[in-house]
Design a protein around this motif. Structure first.
Motif, PDB file in Angstrom:
ATOM      1  N   LYS A 130      21.483  51.070 -36.344  1.00  0.00           N
ATOM      2  CA  LYS A 130      20.805  51.050 -35.061  1.00  0.00           C
ATOM      3  C   LYS A 130      21.878  50.828 -34.005  1.00  0.00           C
ATOM      4  O   LYS A 130      22.760  49.979 -34.159  1.00  0.00           O
ATOM      5  N   VAL A 131      21.836  51.598 -32.925  1.00  0.00           N
ATOM      6  CA  VAL A 131      22.891  51.573 -31.916  1.00  0.00           C
ATOM      7  C   VAL A 131      23.132  50.169 -31.382  1.00  0.00           C
ATOM      8  O   VAL A 131      24.268  49.707 -31.278  1.00  0.00           O
ATOM      9  N   GLN A 132      22.060  49.472 -31.016  1.00  0.00           N
ATOM     10  CA  GLN A 132      22.216  48.144 -30.419  1.00  0.00           C
ATOM     11  C   GLN A 132      22.945  47.187 -31.341  1.00  0.00           C
ATOM     12  O   GLN A 132      23.812  46.411 -30.913  1.00  0.00           O
ATOM     13  N   ASP A 133      22.610  47.214 -32.645  1.00  0.00           N
ATOM     14  CA  ASP A 133      23.230  46.297 -33.601  1.00  0.00           C
ATOM     15  C   ASP A 133      24.731  46.540 -33.707  1.00  0.00           C
ATOM     16  O   ASP A 133      25.531  45.597 -33.671  1.00  0.00           O
ATOM     17  N   LEU A 134      25.112  47.804 -33.835  1.00  0.00           N
ATOM     18  CA  LEU A 134      26.528  48.128 -33.986  1.00  0.00           C
ATOM     19  C   LEU A 134      27.298  47.836 -32.704  1.00  0.00           C
ATOM     20  O   LEU A 134      28.407  47.294 -32.732  1.00  0.00           O
ATOM     21  N   LYS A 135      26.700  48.174 -31.572  1.00  0.00           N
ATOM     22  CA  LYS A 135      27.364  47.951 -30.290  1.00  0.00           C
ATOM     23  C   LYS A 135      27.573  46.457 -30.039  1.00  0.00           C
ATOM     24  O   LYS A 135      28.634  46.040 -29.568  1.00  0.00           O
ATOM     25  N   ASP A 136      26.578  45.646 -30.353  1.00  0.00           N
ATOM     26  CA  ASP A 136      26.701  44.201 -30.154  1.00  0.00           C
ATOM     27  C   ASP A 136      27.836  43.626 -30.995  1.00  0.00           C
ATOM     28  O   ASP A 136      28.601  42.772 -30.528  1.00  0.00           O
ATOM     29  N   THR A 137      27.952  44.092 -32.227  1.00  0.00           N
ATOM     30  CA  THR A 137      29.023  43.601 -33.097  1.00  0.00           C
ATOM     31  C   THR A 137      30.394  43.934 -32.531  1.00  0.00           C
ATOM     32  O   THR A 137      31.285  43.074 -32.469  1.00  0.00           O
ATOM     33  N   ALA A 141      33.457  41.538 -31.113  1.00  0.00           N
ATOM     34  CA  ALA A 141      34.835  41.655 -31.606  1.00  0.00           C
ATOM     35  C   ALA A 141      35.811  41.787 -30.445  1.00  0.00           C
ATOM     36  O   ALA A 141      36.907  41.222 -30.474  1.00  0.00           O
ATOM     37  N   LEU A 142      35.417  42.521 -29.419  1.00  0.00           N
ATOM     38  CA  LEU A 142      36.285  42.732 -28.268  1.00  0.00           C
ATOM     39  C   LEU A 142      36.475  41.445 -27.470  1.00  0.00           C
ATOM     40  O   LEU A 142      37.560  41.174 -26.946  1.00  0.00           O
ATOM     41  N   ILE A 143      35.426  40.633 -27.401  1.00  0.00           N
ATOM     42  CA  ILE A 143      35.531  39.351 -26.702  1.00  0.00           C
ATOM     43  C   ILE A 143      36.473  38.418 -27.450  1.00  0.00           C
ATOM     44  O   ILE A 143      37.286  37.707 -26.856  1.00  0.00           O
ATOM     45  N   SER A 144      36.373  38.438 -28.772  1.00  0.00           N
ATOM     46  CA  SER A 144      37.217  37.568 -29.593  1.00  0.00           C
ATOM     47  C   SER A 144      38.681  37.974 -29.545  1.00  0.00           C
ATOM     48  O   SER A 144      39.574  37.130 -29.529  1.00  0.00           O
ATOM     49  N   ASN A 145      38.908  39.272 -29.515  1.00  0.00           N
ATOM     50  CA  ASN A 145      40.275  39.784 -29.506  1.00  0.00           C
ATOM     51  C   ASN A 145      40.282  41.053 -28.675  1.00  0.00           C
ATOM     52  O   ASN A 145      39.709  42.063 -29.076  1.00  0.00           O
ATOM     53  N   ASP A 146      40.908  40.993 -27.492  1.00  0.00           N
ATOM     54  CA  ASP A 146      40.822  42.132 -26.570  1.00  0.00           C
ATOM     55  C   ASP A 146      41.744  43.288 -26.936  1.00  0.00           C
ATOM     56  O   ASP A 146      41.898  44.243 -26.178  1.00  0.00           O
ATOM     57  N   GLU A 147      42.396  43.194 -28.096  1.00  0.00           N
ATOM     58  CA  GLU A 147      43.130  44.357 -28.591  1.00  0.00           C
ATOM     59  C   GLU A 147      42.128  45.438 -28.977  1.00  0.00           C
ATOM     60  O   GLU A 147      40.990  45.153 -29.351  1.00  0.00           O
ATOM     61  N   ASN A 148      42.550  46.688 -28.895  1.00  0.00           N
ATOM     62  CA  ASN A 148      41.611  47.785 -29.132  1.00  0.00           C
ATOM     63  C   ASN A 148      41.189  47.946 -30.586  1.00  0.00           C
ATOM     64  O   ASN A 148      40.117  48.449 -30.874  1.00  0.00           O
ATOM     65  N   GLY A 149      42.042  47.544 -31.527  1.00  0.00           N
ATOM     66  CA  GLY A 149      41.798  47.889 -32.918  1.00  0.00           C
ATOM     67  C   GLY A 149      41.048  46.836 -33.709  1.00  0.00           C
ATOM     68  O   GLY A 149      41.275  45.639 -33.565  1.00  0.00           O
ATOM     69  N   VAL A 150      40.114  47.291 -34.549  1.00  0.00           N
ATOM     70  CA  VAL A 150      39.461  46.422 -35.514  1.00  0.00           C
ATOM     71  C   VAL A 150      39.480  47.111 -36.875  1.00  0.00           C
ATOM     72  O   VAL A 150      39.579  48.337 -36.972  1.00  0.00           O
TER      73      VAL A 150
END
Length: 276
Positions: A130-137, A141-150
């Protein structure tokens, strides 16, 4: 074509156009019309967006032009609220007639890259979210680490997905997800968070998308479940020099929450009940 439809087509492609003048042709959206098939493509060489729309009538001649994305951003400001729209594509310019006004824009010279060959026709793995679930995750991740890669790891046979950032002064973000549906081989690759969020932002939050993979360093696709497969986003993975991104996919101590079962016909059933 209606102003509303054209706005939607541009909105779903314009974000992938390049902002660098190193390759000017990539700063535009490529327009092609073959008979009644109207296709728009944009790419910055790291990601690609494509939408296709079936026109009501066939054109006698094929069209292949590239319109600057910056010009189209300005056009989009005027498309909302417009009742009538006519488009004229000429040798070196495009003209948009909007109600009682006109907008002229130059075309970008040169041959747009052939992008069809970049789109895989077969896949080794498919994962639905579901789009919302994936986007929220990915936003967390971006808030925790503002580097682009996960790091994105998936074991489809177990319906397990793990999203993990590299460790920094804030620690390491890890979140486990249980997709709606999965199939195919295990997969692990580095994902550009901002690129993925950009693509997801152009899908309704309550819709379901399919991530389709062909390998660790191969482009992956984003398509809407039960949508037109000609409409897609393509993203190149990024290289992440970490030991656990090589070899067997291992997800230890999986901690995902099972999501509610997806009922594709739930909305239709509710409408039917209301009508009765």
């Amino acid at each position: 074509i209606s102003p509303e439809v054209l706005y939607s087509l541009y909105d779903k492609t314009i974000y992938s156009a390049s902002t660098s003048e190193t390759r000017p042709i990539l700063t535009g959206i490529h327009h092609s019309i073959q008979k009644s098939i109207f296709k728009l493509v944009s790419t910055d060489s790291h990601r690609l967006s494509q939408v296709v729309y079936d026109l009501d009538t066939e054109l006698s001649e094929d069209i292949s032009i590239t319109v600057p994305a910056e010009s189209l951003k300005e056009l989009m400001k005027h498309l909302k609220g417009t009742n009538q729209l006519k488009i004229h594509f000429m040798n070196n310019q495009a003209i948009y007639e909007l109600d009682d006004s006109r907008m002229y824009t130059r075309l970008i010279e040169g041959n747009y890259p052939v992008t069809d060959r970049l789109i895989p026709s077969a896949f080794t793995s498919e994962i639905q979210f579901k789009v919302q679930d994936l986007k929220d995750t990915f936003k967390r991740a971006l808030i925790s680490n503002d580097e682009n890669g996960v790091k994105f790891k998936a074991k489809p046979s177990l319906k397990q997905v793990r999203v993990q950032t590299l460790e920094n002064q804030n620690g390491k973000f890890t979140e486990d997800l249980i997709p709606y549906e999965t199939s195919g081989d295990d997969i692990q690759l580095g994902v550009n968070v901002r690129y993925l969020i950009d693509a997801l932002d152009h899908h309704p939050n309550d819709s379901v998308i399919r991530l389709q993979f062909v390998g660790q360093m191969k482009p992956f696709l984003i398509r809407t479940l039960n949508g037109d497969d000609r409409n897609l986003a393509l993203i190149l993975p990024i290289k992440m020099a970490v030991p656990d991104m090589q070899g067997e996919v291992i997800i230890d101590n999986f901690n995902g929450d099972y999501q509610e079962e997806l009922d594709l016909y739930e909305d239709e059933a509710e409408k039917f009940s209301e009508e009765k």
